[in-house]
Each structure stands twice: as C-alpha cells, then as structure tokens.
Write a protein that holds these residues in place. Structure first.
Motif, PDB file in Angstrom:
ATOM      1  N   VAL A 136       0.846  -1.198   0.000  1.00 46.07           N
ATOM      2  CA  VAL A 136       0.000   0.000   0.000  1.00 46.07           C
ATOM      3  C   VAL A 136       0.876   1.241   0.000  1.00 46.07           C
ATOM      4  O   VAL A 136       0.619   2.196  -0.736  1.00 46.07           O
ATOM      5  N   SER A 137       1.924   1.228   0.783  1.00 47.28           N
ATOM      6  CA  SER A 137       2.846   2.365   0.833  1.00 47.28           C
ATOM      7  C   SER A 137       3.470   2.613  -0.544  1.00 47.28           C
ATOM      8  O   SER A 137       3.584   3.755  -0.991  1.00 47.28           O
ATOM      9  N   GLN A 138       3.862   1.546  -1.236  1.00 43.95           N
ATOM     10  CA  GLN A 138       4.449   1.687  -2.572  1.00 43.95           C
ATOM     11  C   GLN A 138       3.437   2.258  -3.556  1.00 43.95           C
ATOM     12  O   GLN A 138       3.752   3.130  -4.364  1.00 43.95           O
ATOM     13  N   LEU A 139       2.204   1.774  -3.489  1.00 42.00           N
ATOM     14  CA  LEU A 139       1.188   2.199  -4.443  1.00 42.00           C
ATOM     15  C   LEU A 139       0.659   3.598  -4.172  1.00 42.00           C
ATOM     16  O   LEU A 139       0.091   4.229  -5.056  1.00 42.00           O
ATOM     17  N   GLU A 140       0.828   4.076  -2.954  1.00 39.38           N
ATOM     18  CA  GLU A 140       0.401   5.437  -2.626  1.00 39.38           C
ATOM     19  C   GLU A 140       1.498   6.463  -2.880  1.00 39.38           C
ATOM     20  O   GLU A 140       1.286   7.645  -2.662  1.00 39.38           O
ATOM     21  N   PRO A 168       3.887   9.197  -4.483  1.00 37.24           N
ATOM     22  CA  PRO A 168       3.475  10.319  -5.338  1.00 37.24           C
ATOM     23  C   PRO A 168       3.848  10.150  -6.809  1.00 37.24           C
ATOM     24  O   PRO A 168       3.223  10.752  -7.670  1.00 37.24           O
TER      25      PRO A 168
END
Length: 106
Positions: free
Chosen positions: A25-29, A31
């Motif tokens: 999730v961190s990777q996909l969020e 910027p």
C-alpha cells in the motif's frame, strides 16, 4: 506459496500478510506512481493499471471460491465483480475466435 506456509501458525501467516500489505500500500500510494507506471506483476513488469486489475480479479475470484466452499454466496455486485466482467468481456472475442479456428485479421 501456500505450501511454504502450511506448517506455520495461522497468526504468523496473518502477521506476514499484514506486513506485506503495509509495504505494498505504501508503494502504491507513492506520489510518483501513475496508471502507466511499470510495476511487478505475475508475469513481469506491467503498467500499474493492468497489474492492479489482475490482483482485484484474483482476490474477488478467490473470495467467490471461499464463499462457495462455505455455502455463503454473495458479493456479486462488488467492484471486483465489475473488474472480472470487464476483463472477461474484453477477452471473450479472442477466445471465441481462437477456439473457432478463425484466422487472425478476420
């Protein structure tokens, strides 16, 4: 992957999944990510839009497998069902043409 975890305690598998989920999730969020950003998919790098559609389709399909095994049908109007139907209808003409032996371009 399931076989590798078969001997693990369920709580350990859940903890591992939670860690992986947080990382993804961190990777996909991030910027810099867009629908066209190449990310790792099941067959190699592909645009994020395609990889995520496949993941949604996969998760929804497995949910349906579990629901059937438990005798608890439902969630057929979920967003995952829409992704499933979109991809099915996009692939259907090719599958029909291939199985019918129609030459490419016809």
């Amino acid at each position: 992957m399931v076989e590798l975890r078969r001997s693990m305690l369920g709580s350990k598998v859940v903890d591992e999944l939670a860690g992986v989920l947080e990382k993804r999730v961190s990777q996909l969020e991030g910027p810099a990510i867009t629908a066209d950003t190449l990310i790792r998919g099941i067959t190699g790098p592909a645009p994020a839009r395609e990889v995520l559609q496949v993941r949604v389709l996969d998760i929804w399909t497995h949910e349906q497998d579990i629901r059937q095994a438990l005798g608890r049908p439902g969630n057929l109007d979920a967003p995952g069902a829409c992704v499933f139907m979109d991809r099915l209808f996009a692939a259907l003409p090719r599958l029909v043409a291939k199985n019918a032996g129609i030459e490419p371009g016809n």
